[in-house]
Design a protein around this motif. Sequence first.
Motif, mmCIF file in Angstrom:
data_model
loop_
_atom_site.group_PDB
_atom_site.id
_atom_site.type_symbol
_atom_site.label_atom_id
_atom_site.label_comp_id
_atom_site.label_asym_id
_atom_site.label_seq_id
_atom_site.Cartn_x
_atom_site.Cartn_y
_atom_site.Cartn_z
ATOM 1 N N PHE A 122 0.842 -1.192 0.000
ATOM 2 C CA PHE A 122 0.000 0.000 0.000
ATOM 3 C C PHE A 122 0.876 1.239 0.000
ATOM 4 N N THR A 150 -9.419 6.249 2.116
ATOM 5 C CA THR A 150 -8.866 4.942 1.781
ATOM 6 C C THR A 150 -9.275 4.557 0.364
ATOM 7 N N ASP A 194 -9.502 0.885 -1.327
ATOM 8 C CA ASP A 194 -9.341 -0.572 -1.264
ATOM 9 C C ASP A 194 -9.009 -1.179 -2.621
ATOM 10 N N GLN A 249 -4.500 0.772 -1.649
ATOM 11 C CA GLN A 249 -3.971 -0.523 -2.025
ATOM 12 C C GLN A 249 -3.301 -0.416 -3.392
ATOM 13 N N ASN A 250 -2.111 -1.008 -3.528
ATOM 14 C CA ASN A 250 -1.392 -0.969 -4.802
ATOM 15 C C ASN A 250 -1.691 -2.146 -5.710
ATOM 16 N N TYR A 261 -2.060 -4.017 4.435
ATOM 17 C CA TYR A 261 -2.884 -2.856 4.100
ATOM 18 C C TYR A 261 -3.788 -2.481 5.264
#
Length: 252
Positions: free
Chosen positions: A12, A26, A28, A76-77, A126
């Motif tokens: 992340f 955020t 996700d 999140q990546n 994460y």
Amino acid sequence: MNLLVPADPAPFTVINANGSSPFLLTGDHAGLAIPSALGDLGVGPADWSRHIAIDIGVRDMGLELARLLDAPFIFQNYSRLVIDCNRDPARDDAIPASSDGTDIGGNQGLTEIDRLARVTSIHAPYHSGISEMISARLAAGQETILLALHSFTPILDEMRRPWSVGVLHAAGRIDFAICLLDALRRLPIKVGDNAPYAMDETDYSMPFHALSNDLRYAEIEVRQDLISQGEGQSFWAARLRDAMEEAWQRLT
């Protein structure tokens, strides 16, 4: 078991960690990376640009919104096809075998060890990152309103979805979400109240973080065709900023 190697992206990214805003953003489903060990998961190039792989537009809209609000943004990546970070990792659909008509070959026939590697390498870090940020803010006495940024496809199962934006909420402290709905409804757009999705047992992030910490929250869904390009991302970041600030002012 660590699935990732040094050349892979971190699970992340955190932007503006020390932002002064009461809002914590955020994402996700903001990323599209795949661990090098998993190849392309048996998914063709065209499908990697679809909503099944990523919440289109959310990353860049979120970056601009974080700048406008002076808010932290943690996202999140990795692609939701690797593991869906808005699902309980114990659920089968946390690692989908198929999605909206596309078979995900690399997600079929997984062992428990395979699944655990994705949970421990991506999903758990994460959510630990979000938890740590919330804990630090609460320890510092900093007001925290958790806002999960998502986007939705304009057509699903051959049905057109007419909303420009939706606000999702369920239990807990929903007063901010209701005020946000009111602010958005004053705009010349169609606003969904728990539409196009309702917050239900499939959602993981908000129950895990907002409800457990008694935080105000909202899950925000923006239609993907509105934020697929930079101009729309900037426009909607500004529009959401105004609505969020108006909603917060009504509560203070």
